[in-house]
Design an enzyme around this catalytic site. Structure first.
Site, PDB file in Angstrom:
ATOM      1  N   ASP A  15     -20.088  -8.719  -9.307  1.00  0.00           N
ATOM      2  CA  ASP A  15     -19.108  -9.800  -9.394  1.00  0.00           C
ATOM      3  C   ASP A  15     -17.852  -9.305 -10.101  1.00  0.00           C
ATOM      4  O   ASP A  15     -17.868  -9.047 -11.303  1.00  0.00           O
ATOM      5  CB  ASP A  15     -19.719 -10.980 -10.148  1.00  0.00           C
ATOM      6  N   ALA A  66     -10.763  -7.263  -3.642  1.00  0.00           N
ATOM      7  CA  ALA A  66      -9.518  -7.570  -4.341  1.00  0.00           C
ATOM      8  C   ALA A  66      -9.200  -9.048  -4.203  1.00  0.00           C
ATOM      9  O   ALA A  66      -9.714  -9.732  -3.311  1.00  0.00           O
ATOM     10  CB  ALA A  66      -8.359  -6.740  -3.784  1.00  0.00           C
ATOM     11  N   TYR A  67      -8.335  -9.517  -5.074  1.00  0.00           N
ATOM     12  CA  TYR A  67      -7.729 -10.840  -4.920  1.00  0.00           C
ATOM     13  C   TYR A  67      -6.445 -10.608  -4.143  1.00  0.00           C
ATOM     14  O   TYR A  67      -5.502  -9.998  -4.655  1.00  0.00           O
ATOM     15  CB  TYR A  67      -7.436 -11.457  -6.282  1.00  0.00           C
ATOM     16  N   THR A  68      -6.385 -11.062  -2.891  1.00  0.00           N
ATOM     17  CA  THR A  68      -5.275 -10.707  -2.006  1.00  0.00           C
ATOM     18  C   THR A  68      -4.366 -11.873  -1.629  1.00  0.00           C
ATOM     19  O   THR A  68      -3.435 -11.686  -0.842  1.00  0.00           O
ATOM     20  CB  THR A  68      -5.819 -10.075  -0.711  1.00  0.00           C
ATOM     21  N   THR A  79      -1.588  -1.526  -2.989  1.00  0.00           N
ATOM     22  CA  THR A  79      -0.726  -2.242  -2.055  1.00  0.00           C
ATOM     23  C   THR A  79       0.724  -1.774  -2.097  1.00  0.00           C
ATOM     24  O   THR A  79       1.205  -1.261  -3.124  1.00  0.00           O
ATOM     25  CB  THR A  79      -0.771  -3.754  -2.374  1.00  0.00           C
ATOM     26  N   TYR A 114       0.878 -10.913  -7.901  1.00  0.00           N
ATOM     27  CA  TYR A 114      -0.113 -10.122  -7.161  1.00  0.00           C
ATOM     28  C   TYR A 114       0.191  -8.631  -7.297  1.00  0.00           C
ATOM     29  O   TYR A 114      -0.687  -7.827  -7.636  1.00  0.00           O
ATOM     30  CB  TYR A 114      -0.108 -10.532  -5.696  1.00  0.00           C
ATOM     31  N   GLY A 172     -15.089  -8.136   3.346  1.00  0.00           N
ATOM     32  CA  GLY A 172     -13.655  -8.292   3.579  1.00  0.00           C
ATOM     33  C   GLY A 172     -13.197  -7.575   4.836  1.00  0.00           C
ATOM     34  O   GLY A 172     -14.000  -7.002   5.581  1.00  0.00           O
ATOM     35  N   VAL A 199     -11.224  -4.762   5.387  1.00  0.00           N
ATOM     36  CA  VAL A 199     -11.465  -3.320   5.410  1.00  0.00           C
ATOM     37  C   VAL A 199     -12.917  -3.015   5.071  1.00  0.00           C
ATOM     38  O   VAL A 199     -13.542  -2.134   5.677  1.00  0.00           O
ATOM     39  CB  VAL A 199     -10.518  -2.604   4.428  1.00  0.00           C
TER      40      VAL A 199
END
Length: 293
Positions: free
Chosen positions: A40, A64-66, A105, A129, A15, A17
């Site tokens: 996973d 993460a799911y972003t 976040t 989110y 990803g 970062v």
């Protein structure tokens, strides 16, 4: 955990970062960066096995799911990756005596404040989110192990989908762009974020002080709107003949609502880990001067 060559488990290494963390964490120990087939986050039980096999002194979760809008249509997947998996990871870290460093976040806040948010402000996310990320924070806290949660904002890099890359691509396709001017935050270059994170991790490995456990904000200083950020991007890169027009959030409809103001006060992290006070504009300048790697 004070081993001269500690093992470090890095998740999400492909990803924005995470890619930078490969570089910044390398001087601190042996970095293990398993791919998704091994670790996973959509199958959190796999994380226990990985932690047990590596026996790390430090775990850094940059996965993460972003997709903020996508989360509205994929709530179960977002919750598994952003909430359930971090909780399992925190439990596994606790069981082997490892520090867990995890990213959250600015979207855990509702944006109704008119001054920078501190770690003492109460989260109140307004989109799915943000709720899943907040639940991840709570799961990590409830696990009871040593952890540092780093809330950051508006991440960009030379990789993946992000605002800077989108603006530069659109500027080649259009001569006029409309960009939201009533959402205020702090742009954060992934490279700077990874450097600051490495400083945090170095401190954790050096003194193993459990009192450092908690939530910290990690951004540069200053603030801007998406419109202001777009103008700064085009000024930084130059040679782009594009006009940027400010619009309101009401004029730019999205699947997920966005908070209007999510500037984070990062002074606590700067004091605790001796981090440099870096304006977001200085980060953008460094990013602009650096080739994609």
């Amino acid at each position: 955990m004070a081993d001269a060559t500690p093992s470090i488990l890095l998740l999400g290494a492909t990803g924005q970062v995470g890619h930078e963390l490969r570089r910044t964490l390398a001087p601190l120990g042996t970095v293990h960066a398993p791919d998704r087939t091994t670790a996973d986050l959509t199958a959190p039980a796999s994380l226990r096995r990985v932690v047990s096999d590596v026996e790390p002194a430090l775990i850094v979760n940059a996965a993460a799911y972003t997709d903020v809008d996508g989360a509205e249509d994929a709530p179960e997947r977002a919750a598994t990756i952003n909430a359930e998996a971090p909780g399992v990871l925190a439990e596994a870290a606790r069981d082997v005596g490892a520090w867990l460093v995890h990213y959250s976040t600015d979207y855990v806040f509702d944006g109704t404040k008119h001054a920078p948010y501190t770690e003492d402000d109460t989260p109140n996310p307004i989109n799915l989110y943000g709720r899943t990320k907040r639940h991840g924070e709570e799961a990590i806290r409830d696990a009871g192990g040593c952890h540092v949660i780093l809330r950051t904002s508006w991440i960009y890099s030379h990789r993946r989908s992000n605002f800077v890359r989108t603006m530069l691509r659109l500027a080649e396709e259009k001569d006029r762009l409309a960009v939201v001017d009533d959402q205020i935050g702090v742009p954060t270059w992934a490279g700077w974020c990874a450097e600051a994170t490495a400083s945090v991790c170095e401190g954790l490995l050096a003194d193993d002080d459990a009192s450092r456990t908690g939530v910290y904000h990690l951004t540069g200083t200053g603030q801007t709107s998406w419109y202001g950020f777009a103008r700064a991007i085009f000024a930084q890169f130059g040679g782009l003949d594009v006009t940027v027009e400010p619009v309101s959030s009401e004029e730019y409809d999205t699947a997920a609502p966005r908070p209007a103001y999510t500037v984070l006060d990062s002074s606590r992290a700067r004091r605790a880990f001796d981090l440099t006070d870096t304006p977001w504009t200085a980060q953008l300048a460094r990013f602009g001067a650096r080739e994609a790697v």
